[in-house]
Motif scaffolding. Structure first.
Motif, mmCIF file in Angstrom:
data_model
loop_
_atom_site.group_PDB
_atom_site.id
_atom_site.type_symbol
_atom_site.label_atom_id
_atom_site.label_comp_id
_atom_site.label_asym_id
_atom_site.label_seq_id
_atom_site.Cartn_x
_atom_site.Cartn_y
_atom_site.Cartn_z
ATOM 1 N N SER A 1 14.913 31.372 45.458
ATOM 2 C CA SER A 1 15.179 32.444 46.277
ATOM 3 C C SER A 1 16.646 32.690 46.556
ATOM 4 C CB SER A 1 14.280 32.348 47.670
ATOM 5 O OG SER A 1 12.898 32.356 47.172
ATOM 6 N N LEU A 2 17.240 31.624 46.835
ATOM 7 C CA LEU A 2 18.733 31.705 47.062
ATOM 8 C C LEU A 2 19.331 32.271 45.960
ATOM 9 C CD1 LEU A 2 20.788 30.664 49.427
ATOM 10 C CD2 LEU A 2 21.069 28.515 48.053
ATOM 11 N N ILE A 3 19.104 31.771 44.560
ATOM 12 C CA ILE A 3 19.725 32.443 43.387
ATOM 13 C C ILE A 3 19.510 33.867 43.280
ATOM 14 C CG2 ILE A 3 20.233 32.207 40.937
ATOM 15 C CD1 ILE A 3 19.803 29.234 41.318
ATOM 16 N N ALA A 4 18.191 34.300 43.553
ATOM 17 C CA ALA A 4 17.646 35.519 43.181
ATOM 18 C C ALA A 4 18.358 36.408 44.499
ATOM 19 C CB ALA A 4 16.222 35.663 43.484
ATOM 20 N N VAL B 1 21.069 32.558 36.505
ATOM 21 C CA VAL B 1 20.059 31.857 36.884
ATOM 22 C C VAL B 1 20.300 30.245 36.595
ATOM 23 C CG1 VAL B 1 17.523 31.282 37.450
ATOM 24 C CG2 VAL B 1 18.662 33.483 37.248
ATOM 25 N N ARG B 2 20.513 29.957 35.288
ATOM 26 C CA ARG B 2 20.643 28.686 34.700
ATOM 27 C C ARG B 2 21.778 27.825 35.211
ATOM 28 N NH1 ARG B 2 22.469 26.829 29.594
ATOM 29 N NH2 ARG B 2 22.374 29.150 28.683
ATOM 30 N N PHE B 3 22.932 28.753 35.058
ATOM 31 C CA PHE B 3 24.160 28.023 35.534
ATOM 32 C C PHE B 3 24.224 27.796 37.051
ATOM 33 C CE2 PHE B 3 25.483 29.164 31.145
ATOM 34 C CZ PHE B 3 25.936 28.084 30.740
ATOM 35 N N ALA B 4 23.630 28.710 37.533
ATOM 36 C CA ALA B 4 23.715 28.672 39.224
ATOM 37 C C ALA B 4 22.858 27.550 39.746
ATOM 38 C CB ALA B 4 23.385 30.116 39.783
ATOM 39 N N SER B 5 21.727 27.418 39.162
ATOM 40 C CA SER B 5 20.822 26.298 39.466
ATOM 41 C C SER B 5 21.282 25.025 39.419
ATOM 42 C CB SER B 5 19.722 26.304 38.663
ATOM 43 O OG SER B 5 18.763 27.536 38.849
ATOM 44 N N GLU B 6 22.022 24.745 38.108
ATOM 45 C CA GLU B 6 22.870 23.810 37.587
ATOM 46 C C GLU B 6 23.831 23.315 38.806
ATOM 47 O OE1 GLU B 6 25.716 21.746 34.027
ATOM 48 O OE2 GLU B 6 24.141 23.402 33.752
ATOM 49 N N LEU B 7 24.715 24.328 39.212
ATOM 50 C CA LEU B 7 25.581 24.380 40.000
ATOM 51 C C LEU B 7 25.362 24.012 41.388
ATOM 52 C CD1 LEU B 7 28.821 24.492 41.063
ATOM 53 C CD2 LEU B 7 28.437 26.962 41.528
ATOM 54 N N PHE B 8 24.237 24.545 41.982
ATOM 55 C CA PHE B 8 23.720 24.181 43.386
ATOM 56 C C PHE B 8 22.956 22.814 43.373
ATOM 57 C CE2 PHE B 8 24.042 28.502 44.071
ATOM 58 C CZ PHE B 8 24.099 28.659 45.705
ATOM 59 N N GLU B 9 22.172 22.132 42.330
ATOM 60 C CA GLU B 9 21.694 21.046 42.074
ATOM 61 C C GLU B 9 22.812 20.233 42.065
ATOM 62 O OE1 GLU B 9 19.180 21.736 38.997
ATOM 63 O OE2 GLU B 9 17.441 22.463 40.036
ATOM 64 N N ASP B 10 23.561 20.164 41.424
ATOM 65 C CA ASP B 10 24.706 19.159 41.081
ATOM 66 C C ASP B 10 25.418 19.098 42.581
ATOM 67 O OD1 ASP B 10 26.550 17.329 39.500
ATOM 68 O OD2 ASP B 10 28.035 19.069 40.369
ATOM 69 N N ALA B 11 25.622 20.047 43.207
ATOM 70 C CA ALA B 11 26.570 20.022 44.589
ATOM 71 C C ALA B 11 25.662 19.181 45.759
ATOM 72 C CB ALA B 11 26.939 21.520 44.783
ATOM 73 N N ALA B 12 24.142 19.493 45.653
ATOM 74 C CA ALA B 12 23.505 19.060 46.502
ATOM 75 C C ALA B 12 23.468 17.621 46.266
ATOM 76 C CB ALA B 12 22.167 19.762 46.183
ATOM 77 N N ALA B 13 23.368 17.094 44.840
ATOM 78 C CA ALA B 13 23.179 15.824 44.793
ATOM 79 C C ALA B 13 24.367 14.977 45.080
ATOM 80 C CB ALA B 13 23.098 15.857 43.137
ATOM 81 N N ARG B 14 25.460 15.591 44.939
ATOM 82 C CA ARG B 14 26.842 15.023 45.537
ATOM 83 C C ARG B 14 27.037 15.285 47.086
ATOM 84 N NH1 ARG B 14 30.981 14.931 41.459
ATOM 85 N NH2 ARG B 14 30.154 15.794 39.588
ATOM 86 N N GLY B 15 26.090 15.683 47.912
ATOM 87 C CA GLY B 15 26.357 15.975 49.235
ATOM 88 C C GLY B 15 27.203 16.908 49.914
ATOM 89 N N GLU B 16 27.631 17.778 48.834
ATOM 90 C CA GLU B 16 28.449 18.976 49.195
ATOM 91 C C GLU B 16 27.912 20.018 49.801
ATOM 92 O OE1 GLU B 16 31.554 20.045 46.019
ATOM 93 O OE2 GLU B 16 30.350 19.087 44.760
ATOM 94 N N ILE B 17 26.634 20.161 49.748
ATOM 95 C CA ILE B 17 25.886 21.296 50.284
ATOM 96 C C ILE B 17 24.567 20.693 50.479
ATOM 97 C CG2 ILE B 17 27.092 22.989 48.789
ATOM 98 C CD1 ILE B 17 24.471 23.219 47.051
#
Length: 211
Positions: A165-168, A138-154
């Motif tokens: 909910s997405l990570i769950a 959960v911790r690492f997935a949150s970091e990955l998604f948040e970083d990618a979102a901040a970069r505009g990748e997702i």
């Protein structure tokens, strides 16, 4: 479970190294024979230590089991950090993270047909260690998604789910990839990559989404 750790306090690097050695041996035996069929004598022999040395560090098999799971968690945490540093598109990094966490755990226990028993033992005697292990993803997935979102990748909102909910849901999908006839490690990793591809597509920015 005792309110305090059952492990004897080990001093110095030798003590820590010996605990890791015993935990690694226990992991091999639990995966091969299951929890009930593995004795403390078996663990001592597999680890190459005297029975007295084993009991110097652990009061019993439950204690060894908890140390084994905590040790596996440390290995997985290192691999998850490496996965987040993997270059490439988001889907590739997500697959690498899932392989580092779920794939490593599956390969550690898939040598024998004892996954059901070991999961029950984890729940019964190693709840804290199991929760910590699951929280790693959960911790690492949150970091990955948040970083990618901040970069505009997702664009997380495109999935229609909150990040939690997405990570769950992603975690449940990884568990579901083991259902049916038990897959080989290679096939399980393939399934994890497929899951990662689906979730990456679900959060792809509108401009990247297929027409």
């Amino acid at each position: 479970m005792s309110d305090r750790s059952e492990s004897s306090v080990a001093s110095g690097e030798d003590g820590n190294g010996r605990i890791e050695q015993i935990a690694a041996a226990a992991l091999r035996l639990f995966a091969r024979y299951g929890y009930k069929r593995t004795s403390m004598d078996d663990i001592a022999r597999e680890a190459g230590v005297a029975r007295a040395t084993l009991y110097l560090h652990f009061k019993g098999k439950d204690d060894v089991f908890r140390a084994m799971l905590a040790g596996l968690g440390g290995q997985v945490e290192t691999r998850c950090r490496e996965a987040l540093a993997t270059p490439g598109p988001f889907a590739h990094r997500l697959a690498a993270l899932m392989e580092a966490h779920h794939g490593t755990a599956f390969s550690a226990f898939s040598a024998g047909e004892h996954l059901g028993e070991l999961k029950a033992v984890m729940t019964a005697i190693a709840g804290d260690e199991l929760a910590a292990f699951e929280a790693l993803f959960v911790r690492f997935a949150s970091e990955l998604f948040e970083d990618a979102a901040a970069r505009g990748e997702i664009a997380i909102a495109r999935s229609g789910l909150s990040l939690n909910s997405l990570i769950a849901t992603l975690t449940r999908a990884a568990a579901g990839a083991k259902y049916g006839e038990q897959p080989s490690c290679e096939h399980y990793l393939i399934r994890l990559r497929e899951v990662a591809a689906v979730f990456a597509a679900a959060v792809a920015p509108a401009a990247s989404a297929p027409s």
